[in-house]
Scaffold this active site. Structure first.
Site, PDB file in Angstrom:
ATOM      1  CG  ASP A  44     -32.419  41.759  14.215  1.00 45.97           C
ATOM      2  OD1 ASP A  44     -31.466  41.056  14.624  1.00 45.97           O
ATOM      3  OD2 ASP A  44     -32.310  42.566  13.281  1.00 45.97           O
ATOM      4  CG  ASP A  49     -27.163  38.344  15.028  1.00 45.37           C
ATOM      5  OD1 ASP A  49     -27.945  39.207  15.457  1.00 45.37           O
ATOM      6  OD2 ASP A  49     -27.100  38.020  13.829  1.00 45.37           O
TER       7      ASP A  49
END
Length: 478
Positions: free
Chosen positions: A160, A362
């Site tokens: 992440d 992202d």
């Protein structure tokens, strides 16, 4: 002479492609304005891992500059078997959770005041960790396998780039405080190098809003995610081993030992945070790897990608754009999207001011979010281009409103889509980055001037490189 039989469906496709090639000049479409792909290549299915060793990772290993670990789709055949503890969510569930994550990111960035809240960011060795696409934090994510503690205990964790605190579930912890995972929970008592972070330590103070006070003189942490998931436990240190040969080790690695988790983690062992703050793996390993990392997300679940700490050391071969920082959310990797092209031609009617909020790169968001004006122009141009091919439309799928029925086709032709960023860097998308489940893989965000998000669908098969001053893109890297 052998006879050649062409079915009516094949005749239709051949005539359609011939018409398109002849008409391309008259329609203003140049070379590189379309892609012709098999419909099978757009489907995420299969039981065999096509590419267990990514090419870039192998070259780095041969050069002696990195150790290679695989990154793969979590529920695909390239993933570690331990991560396949349960089936993934449906596509509709993925999109719903993805919308929650996107809204959370946009809410956090929106306090930056658009372009006024963005600043240029400041300007070895390497270790490559294989990555696998997975489903967690309610969205399509990617997993890698590392080892934690002494002796090392394998842990399959989510990747992440939008968070800073890594964590794993720890013993003792029983349901419902800890969710079910196929691996045994990490046991701090079984590691000779484990230590809880004292409350007075600088590392505890650096948690700031992620800190949860003290318990028995031990530093506590809490992290909440965009979809409502959360983890709470003891902030700790131990030895993190990135590669099976033990050549890539981070000593005294700071992480959360989680004793209470809730949400959509779906059986993974924890999370590996690659954000920009001091607590992330990228920052903790910067003395060894220079603060540079890259990843290549596999184009489908039957292929593998990689995560590399420290490499490539040079941005040569990458199309680079300046790295920006949102002053209120310095965790995120931000760039400036400046334009979109379809079929080799710029999409018109989109003033640059709509992109003023910047774009978050992202790994956890699935579908790319665009300002409404930019999305409407892209959708209109894409639909017009697709109408030339005669494909029947299909009903919308959640947030995706431009969908097609390719069930009668073995081969389809798509207009190219490219994204242009500050400094002129252009990312030409491959077919899996244009369509997802037969739908245009873009959606609008909250408003013009709000932050856009470059989702992982558009990043598949692209090496994405991050250093202290730029983000680089190299298509076709895995």
């Amino acid at each position: 002479m052998a006879s050649l039989f062409v079915s009516p469906g094949q005749q239709h496709r051949v005539l359609l492609l011939s018409w398109f090639l002849c008409a391309a000049g008259a329609l203003g479409l140049g070379v590189g304005s379309y892609l012709t792909v098999s419909t099978a290549s757009l489907m995420a299915s299969g039981t065999t891992c096509d590419d267990p060793a990514p090419a870039i990772g192998l070259r780095q290993l041969i050069n002696g500059t990195s150790a290679v670990l695989q990154l793969a789709h979590r529920h695909g055949p390239c993933a570690p078997s331990r991560s396949s503890v349960q089936p993934g969510p449906s596509f509709a569930e993925v999109l719903r959770a993805d919308q929650r994550r996107a809204e959370y990111i946009q809410k956090r960035v929106s306090g930056g005041g658009g372009a006024r809240g963005l600043q240029l960011a400041a300007g070895s060795r390497s270790a490559t960790v294989p990555a696998t696409m997975g489903y967690s934090i309610g969205t399509l994510q990617y997993v890698v396998t590392v080892s934690l503690g002494t002796p090392g205990v394998p842990q399959t964790v989510e990747l992440d780039t939008g968070s800073d605190v890594s964590w794993v579930q720890c013993r003792p912890c029983a349901p419902p405080a800890c969710y079910s995972q196929k691996d045994p929970l990490f046991d701090p008592a079984g590691s000779s190098t484990y230590s809880a972070v004292p409350c007075a330590a600088d590392a505890c103070l650096e948690l700031r809003i992620l800190g949860q006070g003290c318990s028995s003189s031990q530093c506590r942490y809490v992290v909440s995610y965009g979809d409502g998931s959360n983890t709470t436990g003891v902030y700790s240190t131990d030895t993190l081993t990135l590669t099976p040969d033990n050549n890539a080790v981070v000593e005294k690695f700071l992480f959360g030992c989680g004793y209470a988790q809730a949400g959509l983690f779906a059986g993974i062992d924890g999370l590996l945070a690659l954000g920009r703050q001091s607590m992330s793996l990228k920052s903790q390993a910067s003395s060894a790897y220079g603060g540079v990392f890259s990843y290549c997300l596999p184009p489908k679940e039957t292929s593998a990608g990689y995560l590399t700490l420290g490499g490539p050391s040079s941005a040569s071969g990458f199309a680079t754009t300046p790295l920006l920082t949102a002053w209120n959310v310095p965790t995120f990797y931000m760039v400036m999207l400046t334009g979109i092209s379809v079929g080799g031609q710029p999409v018109g009617g989109v003033p640059t001011s709509v992109f003023a909020g910047g774009t978050v790169v992202d790994s956890g968001t699935v579908i790319t979010r665009l300002p409404p004006t930019a999305y409407a122009a892209l959708r209109s141009t894409f639909r017009t281009a697709m109408a030339r091919y005669g494909y029947p439309s299909a009903p919308p799928s959640g947030i995706l409103d431009t969908c097609y029925d390719f069930s009668r086709y073995n081969v389809v032709t798509l207009p190219t889509v490219a994204l242009t960023f500050g400094g002129g860097a252009t990312l030409a998308l491959e077919a899996p980055g244009i369509l997802s489940s037969g739908c245009l893989a873009f959606a609008p965000n909250g408003g013009d001037g709000d932050a856009a998000i470059l989702g992982n669908v558009q990043q598949r098969s692209v090496a994405v490189r991050f250093d202290g001053s730029s983000v680089g893109f190299m298509p076709g890297a895995c």
